[in-house]
Design an enzyme around this catalytic site. Structure first.
Site, PDB file in Angstrom:
ATOM      1  CE  LYS A 131      20.710  48.366  -2.553  1.00 38.81           C
ATOM      2  NZ  LYS A 131      19.972  47.093  -2.737  1.00 38.81           N
TER       3      LYS A 131
ATOM      4  N   GLY B 165      18.632  37.681  -0.894  1.00 33.42           N
ATOM      5  CA  GLY B 165      17.691  36.653  -1.304  1.00 33.42           C
ATOM      6  C   GLY B 165      17.703  35.390  -0.468  1.00 33.42           C
TER       7      GLY B 165
ATOM      8  CB  ALA C 292      20.586  41.918   1.420  1.00 32.97           C
ATOM      9  N   GLY C 293      18.476  39.899   2.934  1.00 33.36           N
ATOM     10  CA  GLY C 293      18.453  38.785   3.870  1.00 33.36           C
ATOM     11  C   GLY C 293      17.184  38.643   4.685  1.00 33.36           C
TER      12      GLY C 293
ATOM     13  CG  ASN D 120      12.582  42.487  -4.936  1.00 31.93           C
ATOM     14  OD1 ASN D 120      13.199  42.635  -5.983  1.00 31.93           O
ATOM     15  ND2 ASN D 120      11.311  42.160  -4.971  1.00 31.93           N
ATOM     16  CB  THR D 121      13.822  37.755  -2.307  1.00 33.66           C
ATOM     17  OG1 THR D 121      14.777  38.240  -3.249  1.00 33.66           O
ATOM     18  CG2 THR D 121      13.552  36.287  -2.586  1.00 33.66           C
TER      19      THR D 121
END
Length: 331
Positions: free
Chosen positions: A174, A235, A261-262, A283-284
């Site tokens: 990635k 995040g 993301a997001g 992830n977050t």
């Protein structure tokens, strides 16, 4: 003989090979990659390459940065192709921000993910006995996806992924080249430059990018195996902010489109999938939930339900009410 290892100066008695150095430090050669004076050392040379006084070395490893019948039933056998391989789970999860490796492992299990992102970082040579991610998340069972998290130039991203390939032989990677620290938006000019080089070197590149359909198409034309537009800043947990552009990227792409993301909660993941995305990376949203294991399970179900809703085809939106019960025979 003085060597600088991961920025720390140390003295050793010569002669010393790379293999000998790793043994003295207490590191397993199978779990690390070594760079000597900015040149990657092939694993096949560890036992014969002699080190010289003044050499600068970087020793890195992967940090937290299955196909079963139940998954097949839940997905309706609806696998997707990525770089020539079929995956049942359309949820990709990161391995960072968890309180410990045990929680990382348990969250991945609950998510049903088959692909996990990993960051490439320096080994702690002062405490080489520290546990490593590979001790908890088996790379023979899960597909490791080395990423370039924290890289702000094409040069840094290239160096990182070349080390990753040497450390574990992974060619599916990635790519992300970040711009300012406030938004962590991708630096697209250098992203394009790095992607072109990596593809030429034989890497299978999944690329984090802006939600610009024109740039997304250019990345696909360069040979990237997956396009990964952001839903919102990394995040942030804001969810899909520009569904129109995401839908346009999905419609034009012949490679998988994976929102990256997001995402903040399960409904965000479902929205991305309902737009026709092939998958979601997060992830977050899981790691910083009050109960990461429960959220991982929720994300698994959200991705599956969003995909089913997309395949089913939603009803048309209407300006006015339309009764669901027939009017014929009304008393």
């Amino acid at each position: 003989m003085r060597l600088t290892i991961n920025g720390e100066s140390r003295s050793f008695e010569p002669p010393l090979t790379v293999d000998g150095l790793l043994g003295r430090i207490g590191l397993d050669a199978a779990k690390v990659a070594v760079e000597r004076n900015l040149e990657i050392v092939p694993r096949s040379l560890y036992g014969t390459l002699s080190l010289d006084d003044g050499d600068r070395l970087e020793i890195v490893h992967f940090i937290g940065g299955g196909n079963d019948d139940a998954s097949a039933v839940a997905s309706g056998g609806d696998s997707f192709q990525l770089a020539g391989r079929a995956f049942l789970s359309r949820l990709i999860v990161g391995t960072g921000k968890y309180k410990d490796f045990e929680q990382t492992r348990d969250a991945i299990e609950a998510s049903g993910a088959e692909i996990v992102t990993v960051a490439v970082r320096r080994v702690n040579i002062s405490d080489p006995g520290q546990p490593m991610l590979v001790d908890y998340v088996d790379p023979k069972r899960f597909t490791y996806l080395p990423n370039t998290a924290g890289c702000h130039t094409a040069e840094d991203a290239l160096r990182t992924l070349r080390l990753a390939r040497e450390a574990g032989g992974w060619e599916l990677v990635k790519l992300e080249v970040l711009d300012d620290g406030k938004t962590l938006y991708p630096r697209m000019v250098e992203t394009l430059e790095a992607a072109e080089t990596l593809v030429k070197e034989g890497f299978k590149v999944m690329v984090y990018c802006s939600d610009d359909p024109i740039l997304a198409k250019r990345l696909e034309d360069l040979g990237c195996v997956a396009i990964m537009p952001l839903a919102a800043p990394i995040g942030s947990g804001l969810g899909v902010q520009n569904p129109v552009n995401i839908r346009l990227i999905v419609e034009q792409s012949e490679v998988p489109v994976i929102v990256d993301a997001g995402v903040g909660t399960a409904s965000d993941a479902a929205v991305a999938m309902e737009l026709g995305c092939d998958g979601v990376l997060m992830n977050t949203a899981i790691a910083e939930a009050k109960d990461p294991i429960l959220m991982a399970r929720a994300m698994k179900l959200a991705v599956e339900s969003g995909r089913l809703a997309y395949r089913a085809g939603r009803m048309a939106k209407k300006r006015y009410a339309d009764p669901s019960s027939p009017l014929g025979g009304l008393i």
